[in-house]
Design a protein around this motif. Structure first.
Motif, short mmCIF file in Angstrom:
data_model
loop_
_atom_site.label_atom_id
_atom_site.label_comp_id
_atom_site.label_asym_id
_atom_site.label_seq_id
_atom_site.Cartn_x
_atom_site.Cartn_y
_atom_site.Cartn_z
N ASP A 147 0.82 -1.21 0.00
CA ASP A 147 0.00 0.00 0.00
C ASP A 147 0.85 1.26 0.00
N VAL A 148 1.95 1.24 0.74
CA VAL A 148 2.72 2.47 0.90
C VAL A 148 4.14 2.34 0.37
N VAL A 153 8.83 7.94 -5.51
CA VAL A 153 9.15 8.81 -4.38
C VAL A 153 7.97 8.94 -3.43
N ALA A 154 6.76 9.03 -3.97
CA ALA A 154 5.56 9.15 -3.13
C ALA A 154 5.40 7.93 -2.24
N GLY A 155 5.65 6.73 -2.80
CA GLY A 155 5.54 5.51 -2.00
C GLY A 155 6.54 5.47 -0.87
N ILE A 156 7.76 5.92 -1.14
CA ILE A 156 8.79 5.96 -0.10
C ILE A 156 8.40 6.93 1.00
N PHE A 157 7.86 8.10 0.61
CA PHE A 157 7.43 9.08 1.62
C PHE A 157 6.29 8.54 2.46
N ILE A 160 7.74 6.20 5.00
CA ILE A 160 8.43 6.95 6.06
C ILE A 160 7.42 7.50 7.06
N PHE A 161 6.30 8.01 6.54
CA PHE A 161 5.29 8.59 7.43
C PHE A 161 4.61 7.52 8.28
N VAL A 162 4.50 6.30 7.76
CA VAL A 162 3.97 5.20 8.58
C VAL A 162 4.87 4.97 9.79
N ILE A 163 6.18 4.91 9.56
CA ILE A 163 7.12 4.66 10.65
C ILE A 163 7.15 5.84 11.63
#
Length: 225
Positions: A147-148, A153-157, A160-163
């Protein structure tokens, strides 16, 4: 995109809080330190747990599928080692005399770094039980690497926001717990602290023994932390 990031961050926070609300060795140790040492010691210990859990959340999020075979291969050994480590911590807490510690607290000679490092190590030592637990809550709140993740780049961000959300949620829970426990700290005297050490040591030791026994016998569901 902005709303999506907020939603992902919120889900991460929910997973962090849910994964932290457990009754296990580190929770007992965090409470014991708050009562026998100080609120700062409890909060630093809680942050240590949150850091260790966040590290394991990263592992669970990105690498668990690759490491699953190795983890399952050495599952029994890892659980036994983790259980023994928890028992040792329980015996150490049980044998501690709180009076010298209280005097060091009043003299300002406590080491917050030691509090952080020791509980971080204890949490990491139980990774074999914690990582599947974290993965379960990722599933509950519908957060997955597909999902994330991704190469964009959007997927990586989003990942990161999940963590980040996970870490913030875990820190919020441990800080709240410590602040509530701290309200009762001044009511305790050294003799009460000795009893707390004994009770905490017994509970932590029992949880360690339970971990070892549950490796060989199918008893109650796994205890988290």
């Amino acid at each position: 995109m902005g709303f999506e990031i907020i939603e992902v961050l919120f889900r991460g926070i929910c997973v962090g809080i849910a994964a932290s609300i457990t009754v296990g060795p580190v929770a007992v140790l965090c409470i014991q330190r708050t009562l026998s040492k100080s609120r700062r010691s409890g909060i630093v210990s809680g942050i240590g747990v949150a850091c260790a859990d966040s590290f394991m959340a990263i592992v669970a999020f990105f690498f668990y599928s690759m490491l699953q075979t190795q983890i399952e291969q050495y599952n029994t050994l890892l659980r036994i080692i983790g259980g023994i480590f928890v028992v040792i911590v329980g015996v150490y807490i049980f044998a501690q005399n709180p009076v010298p510690q209280i005097r060091r607290n009043r003299a300002g000679k406590t080491s917050l770094w030691q509090d952080f490092a020791s509980i971080f190590g204890l949490t990491i030592a139980n990774f074999i039980m914690v990582i599947p637990y974290i993965l379960a809550f990722f599933a509950v709140f519908k957060v997955s690497s597909t999902d994330v993740g991704g190469n964009d780049v959007a997927g990586i961000f989003r990942a990161i926001f999940v963590i980040i959300g996970f870490f913030c949620g875990a820190c919020a829970w441990w800080t709240l717990l410590v602040c509530v426990i701290n309200l009762f700290r001044r009511r305790f005297r050294p003799r009460h602290m000795l009893t707390i050490n004994h009770v905490a040591g017994l509970i932590i030791g029992f949880l360690g023994i339970y971990t070892i026994l549950s490796t060989f016998f199918d008893i109650f569901p796994n205890v988290g932390h």
